[in-house]
Design a protein around this motif. Structure first.
Motif, short mmCIF file in Angstrom:
data_model
loop_
_atom_site.label_atom_id
_atom_site.label_comp_id
_atom_site.label_asym_id
_atom_site.label_seq_id
_atom_site.Cartn_x
_atom_site.Cartn_y
_atom_site.Cartn_z
N GLU A 301 -18.77 0.04 37.58
CA GLU A 301 -19.90 -0.84 37.25
C GLU A 301 -19.79 -0.92 35.65
OE1 GLU A 301 -22.27 1.22 40.98
OE2 GLU A 301 -22.57 2.11 38.68
N THR A 343 -23.22 -5.78 51.06
CA THR A 343 -23.08 -6.62 49.87
C THR A 343 -24.18 -6.39 48.72
OG1 THR A 343 -23.82 -8.27 51.44
CG2 THR A 343 -21.48 -8.47 50.83
N ARG A 346 -24.31 -3.95 45.29
CA ARG A 346 -23.36 -4.29 44.06
C ARG A 346 -24.04 -3.49 43.01
NH1 ARG A 346 -21.29 -9.37 45.74
NH2 ARG A 346 -19.54 -8.58 47.11
N ARG A 352 -26.53 3.04 47.10
CA ARG A 352 -25.12 2.62 46.96
C ARG A 352 -24.26 3.91 46.98
NH1 ARG A 352 -21.38 -0.21 42.62
NH2 ARG A 352 -19.90 -1.33 44.00
#
Ligand code: BGC
Length: 497
Positions: A301, A343, A346, A352
Motif C-alpha cells: 500500500e 476487490t 484494496r 483486509r
C-alpha cells in the motif's frame, strides 16, 4: 433379560434426573458470579463531582449514534440503588460481583491532579456492602467510559495515555486494594479499539483511518497493561495479596469448509482477535502471522513502515507473563471463508488484514443481537485452543451471556445451559478455568444499542422512575444451577500465593 431391562431403565431414569437438575461437574474450587459496568448501570452522570466521559458526550451531543436515542444519565440508577443490587446478587447465591470503576467519577478530568472524594466514597460503600454480604468484588479499572479530555488528546492512540492511566490505577489500588483482591486492568481492548478507531462514526478528531488507529490503540493499551501489572506487583501485591489480569474478548472462528484457504482464513481471524492480546501478554509480542501479513500489506500500500507498531525489547520483557489470571469474555462463533482477494478491500483496513468473510450458520439459534448466536461447541474449542496455545493460563470467564427481552427467556436458559456444559467439559479436559461470571445481572445501557437490547437475568423497566428489577426465568434457573454447584466458600477466586 429382565435384569438387562431393569439396568437400562435405571440408567435412563438416572440420566433424566441428572439433566433435569443440571448436574454439570465443576472443580471443587470453582466460583460463579455476575457482571456489570459503570456507565451501563450507574446513572448519576453529573452528580457529586463526577466529570464527563465519552459516553455522556456521545449520548448528549450525537444521540443518533445510539439506536433509541437514549442516554446512560440514569440507566439502572445503581449509584442510588447499589444496596438493592447487592441484595439481588446475594439472592442469586453467586460468589462474585464483577463491576467497573467510572474513571471520571474518581478523577473528573481524567487527570490525577484532582480526586473526587464522592467517587471514592461511592466505591468504598459498594465494596464494603459486597464484603458484608459475603460477595467477592472483582473490579475492572476501565470499562470503556473514558474521561472526555483524554479522548480529546487522541484517546488510546496517544502513548501519553500510559502515564495517565497508571496514575489512575495507582489511586484505585491505594484506596480500594485493602479489600479488593481481584483486578482487571481493562475490559475488552479489542472491542473498544475497534469501535473507537476502526468502525468509528464518532464526533472526535481521533485517528480514524482504517487499519491504523486500531493497532496504535492495541499497542498503547498492551504497554499500559504491562506497566500497571508491574506497578501492582512491585508496590501493592505483597501488602494487599491480590491478583491482577486483563479481560480479553474473543470469538471462536470455524472454517466454513475443509478447503485450505478457508482453514487458513479461520486461523488468521483467530490470531487477529484472540491472538492480538493473548500472544503479547503470554509471549511478549503480536502473533507472527499478524506481523508478517500487516508488514506485507503495508508495503504493497506504499507505506514505508508496517501499520502495526513494534514493541521494543523492554516492552516485550514487560509484557511477557503480565498476568496472574486472564479474564475471558466470550459470546459467539463465526464461520469463516477466505476473503483475501475481495476487490473492495484494496484500501488498508483491519478487515483486509484479516482477509476473512464472517457469517453465521442459519441453523444456529440467534439472539436479538445480530452478532450473537447460541454455539456452545465454539466456546469449548476456544477454551481448548487457549489451553494448548497459551500455556494453559489461569482463566476466569469474566463475561458470557445472551440477548433476549422476554421475562420467560427460554432461549437465554438454553444458551447458558449449553455454554456451562461446554465449560464443564473444558475443565474436565484440563483447561485451567477458575470461575464463570455471566453478563449481566440486570438489563442495562447496551452502548450503541441503548435500551433496545437486554442481557439481564433481571429485567429492568427503564420507563419506571424507580427502575424495578424483576427476575426473569433465567435468574431462577441460574440461582438453582449455582446452588447445585455450591461446593465451597472460598474468599478467593484465584488462589493466593
Ligand atoms: C461488553 C459489555 C456489553 C456486552 C454485550 C461485552 O462486549 O463488555 O459491556 O454490554 O458485551 O454486548
Amino acid at each position: 433379560m429382565e435384569k438387562i431391562f431393569q439396568k437400562f431403565l435405571f440408567i435412563f431414569i438416572f440420566t433424566k434426573f441428572i439433566s433435569a437438575y443440571e448436574i454439570t461437574p465443576f472443580p471443587q474450587d470453582f466460583l460463579f458470579g455476575v457482571a456489570t459496568a459503570s456507565y451501563q448501570i450507574e446513572g448519576a452522570w453529573n452528580i457529586n463531582g463526577k466529570g464527563e466521559n465519552i459516553w455522556d458526550y456521545y449520548s448528549h451531543y450525537s444521540p443518533s449514534m445510539i439506536k433509541d436515542g437514549s442516554t446512560g444519565d440514569v440507566a439502572c440508577d445503581s449509584y442510588n440503588k447499589f444496596k438493592d443490587d447487592v441484595q439481588i446478587i446475594k439472592d442469586l447465591g453467586v460468589h462474585i460481583y464483577r463491576f467497573s470503576l467510572s474513571w471520571s467519577r474518581i478523577l473528573p478530568t481524567g487527570f490525577a491532579n484532582e480526586i473526587n472524594h464522592d467517587g471514592i466514597r461511592y466505591y468504598n460503600d459498594l465494596i464494603n456492602e459486597l464484603i458484608a454480604n459475603d460477595i467477592i468484588p472483582v473490579v475492572t479499572i476501565f470499562h470503556w467510559d473514558l474521561p472526555l479530555p483524554l479522548m480529546a488528546i487522541g484517546g488510546w492512540t496517544n502513548p501519553l495515555m500510559t502515564k495517565y492511566y497508571m496514575e489512575y490505577a495507582n489511586i484505585t489500588f491505594h484506596y480500594f486494594g485493602d479489600r479488593v483482591q481481584h483486578w482487571l486492568t481493562m475490559n475488552e481492548p479489542m472491542s473498544f479499539c475497534t469501535d473507537t478507531f476502526e468502525n468509528a462514526q464518532q464526533p472526535f478528531n481521533v485517528p480514524q483511518i482504517k487499519g491504523i488507529g486500531i493497532y496504535l490503540c492495541a499497542h498503547t493499551v498492551l504497554r499500559t497493561h504491562a506497566l500497571v501489572y508491574k506497578m501492582y506487583k512491585n508496590e501493592y501485591q505483597e501488602k494487599q495479596k491480590g491478583k491482577i489480569g486483563i479481560a480479553i474478548d474473543s470469538r471462536w472462528y470455524e472454517p466454513k469448509t475443509n478447503k485450505t484457504e478457508d482453514i487458513e482464513a479461520a486461523t488468521r481471524a483467530l490470531e487477529f482477535d484472540c491472538g492480538m492480546y493473548f500472544n503479547p501478554i503470554v509471549y511478549g509480542d503480536f502473533p507472527e502471522i499478524m506481523k508478517t501479513r500487516i508488514e506485507n500489506l503495508s508495503r504493497s500500500e506504499n507505506f514505508s513502515i508496517s501499520r502495526l507498531p513494534e514493541f521494543t525489547k523492554d516492552d516485550k520483557e514487560l509484557l511477557q507473563g503480565s498476568y496472574d489470571f486472564i479474564g475471558l469474555n466470550h459470546y459467539s462463533t463465526w464461520l469463516v471463508s477466505d476473503g483475501s482477494s475481495k476487490t473492495n478491500w484494496r484500501t488498508p483496513s483491519y478487515a483486509r488484514d484479516v482477509g476473512g468473510i464472517m457469517e453465521a450458520d442459519p441453523k444456529w439459534p440467534n439472539s436479538t443481537m445480530s452478532w450473537l448466536y447460541d454455539v456452545p461447541w465454539g466456546f469449548y474449542k476456544l477454551l481448548t485452543h487457549i489451553r494448548d496455545r497459551y500455556k494453559n493460563p489461569i482463566i476466569v470467564i469474566t463475561e458470557n451471556g445472551f440477548a433476549q427481552l422476554e421475562i420467560q427467556d427460554k432461549k437465554r436458559i438454553h444458551y447458558l445451559k449449553g455454554y456451562l456444559k461446554s465449560l464443564s467439559k473444558a475443565t474436565q479436559d484440563g483447561c485451567n478455568v477458575k470461575g464463570y461470571i455471566t453478563w449481566s445481572v440486570m438489563d442495562n445501557f447496551e452502548w450503541f444499542e441503548g435500551f433496545t437490547q437486554r442481557f439481564g437475568l433481571y429485567y429492568v423497566n427503564f420507563t419506571d422512575p424507580s427502575r424495578p428489577r424483576i427476575p426473569r426465568s433465567s435468574a431462577k434457573w441460574f440461582k438453582k444451577f449455582v446452588h447445585t454447584h455450591l461446593k465451597n466458600n472460598n474468599k478467593f477466586l484465584v488462589v493466593q500465593v
